[in-house]
Design an enzyme around this catalytic site. Structure first.
Site, PDB file in Angstrom:
ATOM      1  N   LYS A 219       5.215  41.640  -4.687  1.00  0.00           N
ATOM      2  CA  LYS A 219       3.934  42.320  -4.870  1.00  0.00           C
ATOM      3  C   LYS A 219       4.164  43.600  -5.667  1.00  0.00           C
ATOM      4  O   LYS A 219       5.247  44.161  -5.563  1.00  0.00           O
ATOM      5  CB  LYS A 219       3.244  42.632  -3.545  1.00  0.00           C
ATOM      6  CG  LYS A 219       4.094  43.301  -2.476  1.00  0.00           C
ATOM      7  CD  LYS A 219       4.581  44.696  -2.564  1.00  0.00           C
ATOM      8  CE  LYS A 219       3.724  45.836  -2.987  1.00  0.00           C
ATOM      9  NZ  LYS A 219       4.418  47.159  -2.754  1.00  0.00           N
TER      10      LYS A 219
ATOM     11  N   ASP B  36       1.385  51.646  -4.637  1.00  0.00           N
ATOM     12  CA  ASP B  36       2.470  50.671  -4.376  1.00  0.00           C
ATOM     13  C   ASP B  36       2.514  50.335  -2.878  1.00  0.00           C
ATOM     14  O   ASP B  36       2.465  49.148  -2.520  1.00  0.00           O
ATOM     15  CB  ASP B  36       3.824  51.187  -4.890  1.00  0.00           C
ATOM     16  CG  ASP B  36       4.939  50.213  -4.559  1.00  0.00           C
ATOM     17  OD1 ASP B  36       5.103  49.230  -5.295  1.00  0.00           O
ATOM     18  OD2 ASP B  36       5.618  50.405  -3.530  1.00  0.00           O
TER      19      ASP B  36
HETATM   20  P1  NAP Z   1      14.040  48.790  -7.529  1.00  0.00           P
HETATM   21  O1  NAP Z   1      15.140  48.728  -6.541  1.00  0.00           O
HETATM   22  O2  NAP Z   1      13.799  50.093  -8.209  1.00  0.00           O
HETATM   23  O3  NAP Z   1      14.183  47.714  -8.667  1.00  0.00           O
HETATM   24  C1  NAP Z   1      14.493  46.363  -8.432  1.00  0.00           C
HETATM   25  C2  NAP Z   1      15.353  45.818  -9.546  1.00  0.00           C
HETATM   26  O4  NAP Z   1      14.553  45.544 -10.672  1.00  0.00           O
HETATM   27  C3  NAP Z   1      16.407  46.792 -10.089  1.00  0.00           C
HETATM   28  O5  NAP Z   1      17.540  46.801  -9.291  1.00  0.00           O
HETATM   29  C4  NAP Z   1      16.664  46.199 -11.443  1.00  0.00           C
HETATM   30  O6  NAP Z   1      17.543  45.121 -11.293  1.00  0.00           O
HETATM   31  C5  NAP Z   1      15.358  45.579 -11.839  1.00  0.00           C
HETATM   32  N1  NAP Z   1      14.701  46.382 -12.868  1.00  0.00           N
HETATM   33  C6  NAP Z   1      14.139  47.605 -12.739  1.00  0.00           C
HETATM   34  N2  NAP Z   1      13.614  48.010 -13.905  1.00  0.00           N
HETATM   35  C7  NAP Z   1      13.876  47.023 -14.784  1.00  0.00           C
HETATM   36  C8  NAP Z   1      13.595  46.835 -16.161  1.00  0.00           C
HETATM   37  N3  NAP Z   1      12.928  47.770 -16.858  1.00  0.00           N
HETATM   38  N4  NAP Z   1      13.992  45.703 -16.750  1.00  0.00           N
HETATM   39  C9  NAP Z   1      14.640  44.756 -16.035  1.00  0.00           C
HETATM   40  N5  NAP Z   1      14.948  44.884 -14.736  1.00  0.00           N
HETATM   41  C10 NAP Z   1      14.554  45.998 -14.128  1.00  0.00           C
HETATM   42  O7  NAP Z   1      12.664  48.337  -6.867  1.00  0.00           O
HETATM   43  P2  NAP Z   1      12.352  47.684  -5.447  1.00  0.00           P
HETATM   44  O8  NAP Z   1      12.063  48.732  -4.457  1.00  0.00           O
HETATM   45  O9  NAP Z   1      13.343  46.642  -5.123  1.00  0.00           O
HETATM   46  O10 NAP Z   1      10.918  47.043  -5.794  1.00  0.00           O
HETATM   47  C11 NAP Z   1      10.788  45.888  -6.585  1.00  0.00           C
HETATM   48  C12 NAP Z   1       9.448  45.258  -6.280  1.00  0.00           C
HETATM   49  O11 NAP Z   1       9.398  44.952  -4.881  1.00  0.00           O
HETATM   50  C13 NAP Z   1       8.253  46.178  -6.562  1.00  0.00           C
HETATM   51  O12 NAP Z   1       7.197  45.452  -7.125  1.00  0.00           O
HETATM   52  C14 NAP Z   1       7.895  46.713  -5.178  1.00  0.00           C
HETATM   53  O13 NAP Z   1       6.509  47.025  -5.082  1.00  0.00           O
HETATM   54  C15 NAP Z   1       8.261  45.535  -4.300  1.00  0.00           C
HETATM   55  N6  NAP Z   1       8.551  45.915  -2.916  1.00  0.00           N
HETATM   56  C16 NAP Z   1       9.388  46.943  -2.640  1.00  0.00           C
HETATM   57  C17 NAP Z   1       9.595  47.338  -1.319  1.00  0.00           C
HETATM   58  C18 NAP Z   1      10.518  48.484  -0.945  1.00  0.00           C
HETATM   59  O14 NAP Z   1      10.548  48.876   0.226  1.00  0.00           O
HETATM   60  N7  NAP Z   1      11.295  49.031  -1.850  1.00  0.00           N
HETATM   61  C19 NAP Z   1       8.965  46.666  -0.287  1.00  0.00           C
HETATM   62  C20 NAP Z   1       8.177  45.575  -0.601  1.00  0.00           C
HETATM   63  C21 NAP Z   1       7.981  45.214  -1.913  1.00  0.00           C
HETATM   64  P3  NAP Z   1      18.984  45.075 -11.899  1.00  0.00           P
HETATM   65  O15 NAP Z   1      19.492  46.489 -11.878  1.00  0.00           O
HETATM   66  O16 NAP Z   1      19.581  44.181 -10.919  1.00  0.00           O
HETATM   67  O17 NAP Z   1      18.878  44.512 -13.258  1.00  0.00           O
END
Ligand code: NAP
Length: 308
Positions: free
Chosen positions: A87, A165
């Site tokens: 999401k 978010d």
């Molecule tokens: P994150 O750790 O900042 O990013 C996830 C991964 O996405 C990064 O490790 C990177 O992967 C990749 N990424 C980031 N920017 C990129 C770019 N410009 N191009 C290509 N790859 C990119 O984020 P996250 O917290 O996991 O959140 C990801 C999604 O999950 C969001 O939509 C968020 O709303 C959702 N979500 C998050 C949480 C939470 O608690 N954090 C909870 C529920 C849902 P690599 O470094 O491996 O390439």
């Protein structure tokens, strides 16, 4: 079934990897990440290479932030893969509609997940509200951005949604449990002077029976974190606490009926397995539509700069 996980960041490591490991349906066969990996799992740094070299992996789960995710989803669908989206399902509504059309044309499953809908008491809250007349509903979603999103610059950029978010999680529950269609009438977005995304927001919705429906989201919360939905009806009062983990009806704590599968992400992966097996898709854009409306209609107020 074999599955590939793309974007090995916070949510992939916190939730997706353990949920896949515990699932009887899935085998984590590969990861795609620019710098991360999972022990014992084949890793790729380039998504196109995964799609080409591992044509046996029919399903991909995309854990990237919303802005970069569309290109990955479009490439996966074009290559005939079933796709599971974190999401929010995209950075814009048009992107999401494009993915729906592509998935239909390619006859693959597309699943826009809303993990908060899988919280333990959401289904019970929906059932309780189904035959009641709503008088008032208030969402209070207040958390500390420094605690939950450390170092995540993307979240403040256009398409990152700012406080929406987490706020969209509340809206995903709201749109699941309310029997009535609502629409946003006005919003206030508080935007730090050094950021693009709001750090706080308040929303008001029109309800067909005239119930007062509102939401307050705030990322500046110290101390106790609050993820609450309170609803007053013609026949009692419902409170959902802790993001849907707990439900109180007329002051009495309710217990869950014992979901067959515990945990939000295990339930998402079980649903994805069903969708792939049945050839179905599940893409509900209603939470995102309310967020888009808030950005369309919201009054902007500039507030103090935010520094992590
Ligand atoms: P994150 O750790 O900042 O990013 C996830 C991964 O996405 C990064 O490790 C990177 O992967 C990749 N990424 C980031 N920017 C990129 C770019 N410009 N191009 C290509 N790859 C990119 O984020 P996250 O917290 O996991 O959140 C990801 C999604 O999950 C969001 O939509 C968020 O709303 C959702 N979500 C998050 C949480 C939470 O608690 N954090 C909870 C529920 C849902 P690599 O470094 O491996 O390439």
């Amino acid at each position: 079934m074999e599955i590939a996980l793309v974007g090995i960041g916070k949510i992939a490591l916190d939730q997706h990897v353990p949920a896949i490991a515990a699932s009887p349906d899935w085998d984590l066969a590969a990861t795609v990440s620019r710098k991360g990996s999972v022990d014992g799992v084949e890793s790729f740094t380039d998504f196109a290479e995964l799609l080409e070299r591992r044509s046996d992996i029919r399903v991909v789960s995309l854990c990237l932030p919303p802005v970069p995710r569309f290109d990955y989803a479009a490439a996966a669908i074009a290559a005939g893969r079933h796709v599971m989206l974190e999401k929010p399902p995209g950075a814009s509504l048009s992107e999401c509609h494009r993915l729906i059309d592509m998935a239909q044309a390619q006859r693959v499953s597309l699943y826009a997940t809303w993990h908060s809908r899988e919280a333990p008491m959401v289904a019970a809250a929906k059932a309780w509200l189904a035959d009641k007349t709503l008088r008032r509903l208030q969402i209070t979603w207040k958390e500390d951005v420094r605690r939950w999103h450390p170092g995540q610059d993307w979240i403040w950029e256009p398409g990152g949604l700012g406080v929406f978010d987490p706020g969209i999680n509340a809206l995903s529950i709201l749109t699941e449990i309310l029997p009535d269609a609502i629409h946003l009438t006005d919003a206030t977005l508080e935007v730090p002077e050094n950021k693009q995304g709001p750090i706080a927001a308040s929303l008001r919705f029109a309800h067909p029976a005239g119930a007062e429906v509102g939401a307050v989201f705030d990322w500046r919360q110290d101390g106790d974190q609050i993820w609450t939905i309170e609803a007053e009806t013609d026949r009692g009062r419902l409170e959902l606490h802790d993001g849907g983990a707990r439900m109180v009806i007329d002051g009495i704590e309710q217990s869950a009926d014992g979901p067959a599968l515990a945990g939000e992400y295990p339930r998402l992966y079980a649903r994805m397995a069903q969708l792939v097996a049945s050839g179905g898709s599940d893409v509900d854009l209603s939470p995102m539509r309310h967020v888009a409306d808030a950005f369309l209609l919201g009054r902007r107020e500039t507030v103090a700069p935010f520094h992590e």
